[in-house]
Design an enzyme around this catalytic site. Sequence first.
Site, PDB file in Angstrom:
ATOM      1  N   HIS A   1      -9.906   2.405   2.266  1.00 48.51           N
ATOM      2  CA  HIS A   1      -9.470   3.469   3.294  1.00 48.51           C
ATOM      3  C   HIS A   1      -9.807   4.557   3.033  1.00 48.51           C
ATOM      4  CE1 HIS A   1      -6.251   0.202   4.413  1.00 48.51           C
ATOM      5  NE2 HIS A   1      -7.327  -0.058   4.800  1.00 48.51           N
TER       6      HIS A   1
ATOM      7  N   TYR B   1       0.872  -1.376  -0.111  1.00 39.99           N
ATOM      8  CA  TYR B   1       0.038  -0.010   0.038  1.00 39.99           C
ATOM      9  C   TYR B   1       0.838   1.111   0.034  1.00 39.99           C
ATOM     10  CZ  TYR B   1      -3.629  -2.889   2.286  1.00 39.99           C
ATOM     11  OH  TYR B   1      -4.428  -3.948   2.509  1.00 39.99           O
TER      12      TYR B   1
ATOM     13  N   ASN C   1      -3.395   1.156   8.044  1.00 37.46           N
ATOM     14  CA  ASN C   1      -4.766   0.945   7.916  1.00 37.46           C
ATOM     15  C   ASN C   1      -5.445   2.144   8.996  1.00 37.46           C
ATOM     16  OD1 ASN C   1      -3.292  -1.543   8.152  1.00 37.46           O
ATOM     17  ND2 ASN C   1      -4.900  -2.158   6.860  1.00 37.46           N
TER      18      ASN C   1
HETATM   19  N1  6FA Z   1      -9.464  -0.192   8.525  1.00 37.24           N
HETATM   20  C1  6FA Z   1      -8.407  -0.608   9.511  1.00 37.24           C
HETATM   21  O1  6FA Z   1      -7.708   0.103  10.295  1.00 37.24           O
HETATM   22  N2  6FA Z   1      -8.026  -1.989   9.495  1.00 37.24           N
HETATM   23  C2  6FA Z   1      -8.432  -2.949   8.710  1.00 37.24           C
HETATM   24  O2  6FA Z   1      -8.020  -4.134   8.694  1.00 37.24           O
HETATM   25  C3  6FA Z   1      -9.506  -2.601   7.797  1.00 37.24           C
HETATM   26  N3  6FA Z   1      -9.828  -3.565   6.949  1.00 37.24           N
HETATM   27  C4  6FA Z   1     -11.162  -3.039   6.167  1.00 37.24           C
HETATM   28  C5  6FA Z   1     -11.754  -3.866   5.320  1.00 37.24           C
HETATM   29  O3  6FA Z   1     -11.204  -5.088   5.276  1.00 37.24           O
HETATM   30  C6  6FA Z   1     -13.112  -3.642   4.775  1.00 37.24           C
HETATM   31  C7  6FA Z   1     -13.559  -4.548   3.857  1.00 37.24           C
HETATM   32  C8  6FA Z   1     -13.446  -2.242   4.760  1.00 37.24           C
HETATM   33  C9  6FA Z   1     -14.575  -1.866   4.003  1.00 37.24           C
HETATM   34  C10 6FA Z   1     -12.931  -1.161   5.530  1.00 37.24           C
HETATM   35  C11 6FA Z   1     -11.572  -1.629   6.326  1.00 37.24           C
HETATM   36  N4  6FA Z   1     -10.860  -0.777   6.898  1.00 37.24           N
HETATM   37  C12 6FA Z   1      -9.921  -1.099   7.760  1.00 37.24           C
HETATM   38  C13 6FA Z   1     -11.363   0.722   7.242  1.00 37.24           C
HETATM   39  C14 6FA Z   1     -12.100   1.044   8.191  1.00 37.24           C
HETATM   40  O4  6FA Z   1     -13.061   0.161   8.671  1.00 37.24           O
HETATM   41  C15 6FA Z   1     -12.882   2.312   8.023  1.00 37.24           C
HETATM   42  O5  6FA Z   1     -11.785   3.308   7.679  1.00 37.24           O
HETATM   43  C16 6FA Z   1     -13.640   2.786   9.297  1.00 37.24           C
HETATM   44  O6  6FA Z   1     -14.512   1.867   9.844  1.00 37.24           O
HETATM   45  C17 6FA Z   1     -14.565   4.249   8.937  1.00 37.24           C
HETATM   46  O7  6FA Z   1     -14.851   4.550  10.318  1.00 37.24           O
HETATM   47  P1  6FA Z   1     -16.350   5.590   9.812  1.00 37.24           P
HETATM   48  O8  6FA Z   1     -16.619   6.066  11.298  1.00 37.24           O
HETATM   49  O9  6FA Z   1     -15.874   6.871   9.145  1.00 37.24           O
HETATM   50  O10 6FA Z   1     -17.315   4.959   9.119  1.00 37.24           O
HETATM   51  P2  6FA Z   1     -18.071   3.304   9.499  1.00 37.24           P
HETATM   52  O11 6FA Z   1     -18.228   2.925   7.993  1.00 37.24           O
HETATM   53  O12 6FA Z   1     -17.327   2.679  10.308  1.00 37.24           O
HETATM   54  O13 6FA Z   1     -19.331   3.748   9.970  1.00 37.24           O
HETATM   55  C18 6FA Z   1     -20.362   4.373   9.501  1.00 37.24           C
HETATM   56  C19 6FA Z   1     -21.602   4.096  10.144  1.00 37.24           C
HETATM   57  O14 6FA Z   1     -22.617   4.671   9.582  1.00 37.24           O
HETATM   58  C20 6FA Z   1     -21.992   2.412   9.602  1.00 37.24           C
HETATM   59  O15 6FA Z   1     -22.450   1.726  10.928  1.00 37.24           O
HETATM   60  C21 6FA Z   1     -23.332   2.688   8.821  1.00 37.24           C
HETATM   61  O16 6FA Z   1     -24.181   1.590   8.790  1.00 37.24           O
HETATM   62  C22 6FA Z   1     -23.708   3.948   9.469  1.00 37.24           C
HETATM   63  N5  6FA Z   1     -24.753   4.650   8.292  1.00 37.24           N
HETATM   64  C23 6FA Z   1     -24.153   5.293   7.279  1.00 37.24           C
HETATM   65  N6  6FA Z   1     -25.270   5.834   6.621  1.00 37.24           N
HETATM   66  C24 6FA Z   1     -26.250   6.095   7.505  1.00 37.24           C
HETATM   67  C25 6FA Z   1     -27.535   6.717   7.607  1.00 37.24           C
HETATM   68  N7  6FA Z   1     -27.899   7.484   6.574  1.00 37.24           N
HETATM   69  N8  6FA Z   1     -28.087   6.620   8.689  1.00 37.24           N
HETATM   70  C26 6FA Z   1     -27.826   5.924   9.603  1.00 37.24           C
HETATM   71  N9  6FA Z   1     -26.705   5.125  10.024  1.00 37.24           N
HETATM   72  C27 6FA Z   1     -25.906   5.372   8.747  1.00 37.24           C
HETATM   73  C1  ABL Z   2      -7.537  -3.692   5.189  1.00 39.32           C
HETATM   74  O1  ABL Z   2      -7.332  -2.694   5.804  1.00 39.32           O
HETATM   75  C2  ABL Z   2      -8.111  -3.618   3.903  1.00 39.32           C
HETATM   76  O2  ABL Z   2      -9.168  -2.505   3.773  1.00 39.32           O
HETATM   77  C3  ABL Z   2      -8.757  -4.804   3.300  1.00 39.32           C
HETATM   78  O3  ABL Z   2      -9.064  -4.918   1.920  1.00 39.32           O
HETATM   79  C4  ABL Z   2      -7.900  -5.996   3.774  1.00 39.32           C
HETATM   80  O4  ABL Z   2      -8.447  -7.214   3.443  1.00 39.32           O
HETATM   81  C5  ABL Z   2      -7.715  -5.888   5.449  1.00 39.32           C
HETATM   82  N1  ABL Z   2      -7.319  -4.821   5.920  1.00 39.32           N
HETATM   83  C6  ABL Z   2      -6.706  -7.117   5.892  1.00 39.32           C
HETATM   84  O5  ABL Z   2      -5.550  -6.702   5.422  1.00 39.32           O
HETATM   85  C7  ABL Z   2      -8.203  -7.687   2.012  1.00 39.32           C
HETATM   86  C8  ABL Z   2      -8.424  -9.399   2.081  1.00 39.32           C
HETATM   87  O6  ABL Z   2      -7.469  -9.807   2.861  1.00 39.32           O
HETATM   88  C9  ABL Z   2      -8.405  -9.780   0.640  1.00 39.32           C
HETATM   89  O7  ABL Z   2      -8.923 -11.062   0.587  1.00 39.32           O
HETATM   90  C10 ABL Z   2      -9.977  -8.954  -0.046  1.00 39.32           C
HETATM   91  O8  ABL Z   2      -9.715  -9.511  -1.359  1.00 39.32           O
HETATM   92  C11 ABL Z   2      -9.398  -7.405  -0.053  1.00 39.32           C
HETATM   93  O9  ABL Z   2      -9.540  -7.252   1.404  1.00 39.32           O
HETATM   94  C12 ABL Z   2     -10.564  -6.876  -0.621  1.00 39.32           C
HETATM   95  O10 ABL Z   2     -10.555  -5.433  -0.491  1.00 39.32           O
END
Ligand code: 6FA
Ligand code: ABL
Length: 536
Positions: free
Chosen positions: A475, A395, A513
């Site tokens: 992110h 990244y 992250n």
């Molecule tokens: N961040 C990390 O630090 N480590 C990770 O390993 C990591 N992995 C991932 C990952 O694997 C995926 C698939 C995704 C999508 C994100 C990952 N991230 C990781 C990023 C991290 O989760 C986000 O940066 C972080 O959660 C963002 O925090 P926020 O508070 O900005 O936003 P959220 O999405 O957590 O929460 C928003 C909430 O608002 C949700 O619960 C949603 O349902 C709610 N919401 C949205 N619109 C709404 C509405 N109109 N009314 C009421 N509720 C609403």
């Molecule tokens: C993160 O911060 C990323 O947002 C995710 O994309 C990441 O997971 C997790 N952390 C873990 O490192 C990956 C999965 O390991 C993959 O299998 C998947 O294809 C990918 O997310 C999808 O964005």
Amino acid sequence: TPYDYIVVGGGAGGLIAADRLSEAGKKVLLLERGGPSLGSTGGTYQATWLKGTNFTKFDVPGLFETMFSDGNPFWWCKDVNVFAGCILGGGTAINGGLFWFPTYNDFSSGAGWPASWNNHGPYTAKLKARLPGSDHPSTDGKRYLEQTYDVASKLLNSQGYTNITINDNPDFKDHAYGYSTFDFANGKRAATISTYFQSAVARPNLTYKQYTMVLNVVRNGSQILGVKTNDTSLGPNGVIPLTPKGRVVLSAGSFGTPRILFRSGIGPSDMISLVQNDATAGPNLPPQADWINLPVGYNVSDNPSINLVFTHPSVDAYENWAQVWTNPRPADAAQYIKDQSGVLAQASPKLNFWRAYSSSDKRTRYLQGTVRPGAASVTTVYPYNASQIMTITAYLSTGITSRGRIGIDAALTARPLVNPWFVDPVDKAVLIQGLNDIVSGIQNVPGLTLITPDNTTTITDYVNNYDPGSLNSNHWVGPCSIGIVVDENTLVKGTKNLHIIDASIVPSLPVGNPSGTIMSAAEQAVAKVLALAGGP
Ligand code: 6FA
Ligand code: ABL
């Protein structure tokens, strides 16, 4: 009933805001559009092998990779066209759980923060007290499935990296590596859900409503009067009012928060015009004279990321995580059920590393690597042993200059309008250099073979031909950047009582992250809001 504070969204930012506001004795309403996640919050979505326990898919770290392979992924926001969690905990209910305490740079003025935010230490300490994180979340304190850690550490040792406990040394991010660290506790996902949410809902002055979507704020010019929801049982037309000095806090995430603003007549006029043309949302807009023109949706960043896939004879690819939901290894499932220890007490990542690069434009950019068994996809012309695959995701992070734009389309689906990756060619050049540096060490690790890209493709061609959508790291930060859309107290400019506490105010990407930095920012933001004069 009117509320002092209405917090919209129960994710990383919103749960911290709701907890601290209710702790201060305010009358708080927390609205979340999704339903329960962890078993402790009423969640019930379980693998068959977990029947009889209180653990859901969201509790068990080892089920993380199945978020992307499930036939019924009800947790993704269906009206956002990238991955976003619409469930209690937001992204932190469904993410990989990687958790890094911020560095000094993450809140520096150079990163876009006002000077009043530079000292994040006390707020990070508050976060740490509630959510210490762990690089050995299995309850027996042991680490499992560590073959990819061993392989990658050989690769990095040969290139002058130092092995550290990452969260004990947050500012050491150049040539540093260590065990992956998670916001898990006791072998389960914790994040803000089993911590801040638990203490918040226990207070009588906090009301929690799930499955409640906020459509727009209701306002009289610059004064916010309340929120309009999709639930008409909560008030006339679904409108919930504020007390006279009350405030709304938007914490709906980097896609959800901008959409609420557009639907409230706040943002660029092209976005508000799309709302105006919508038969349902249009009539709820304030008169055009009251539209507030702000660059909501601009200044967005996300890490461009590229996967390198390898094989090594020592690696156990764990069936590429394809069996853990329906048919886990029996001993591992039994061990997890017994005391939340073992392979399944951790998510897929095993090692993280960082390196700093100075570039042709004299800026410093950081590269992060995440190492895990398994791979999302393999592209090679050669045969390979699928049970030995591992991935290094590289990244590009702090220092990125590329920016994109988030907005909505005519269906009001939130989406990137301009992709934020490689807009500046220097970003791409640095990521290519970082990838080349990683692969230059392969010869130092006997048995390590790069299979994607394979030796018929150069790194440069691989990056040039990479599917742009696959550069997405989930992110997203910045569409309501502090100093641009919100002021240093997170107040939306041009309003008297509308605040934002979520990833959308973060002006540039932190080095890791982002969830740890977003949570520290939420602690700091809510303290600043509570300190403001004139509130409830
Ligand atoms: N961040 C990390 O630090 N480590 C990770 O390993 C990591 N992995 C991932 C990952 O694997 C995926 C698939 C995704 C999508 C994100 C990952 N991230 C990781 C990023 C991290 O989760 C986000 O940066 C972080 O959660 C963002 O925090 P926020 O508070 O900005 O936003 P959220 O999405 O957590 O929460 C928003 C909430 O608002 C949700 O619960 C949603 O349902 C709610 N919401 C949205 N619109 C709404 C509405 N109109 N009314 C009421 N509720 C609403
Ligand atoms: C993160 O911060 C990323 O947002 C995710 O994309 C990441 O997971 C997790 N952390 C873990 O490192 C990956 C999965 O390991 C993959 O299998 C998947 O294809 C990918 O997310 C999808 O964005």
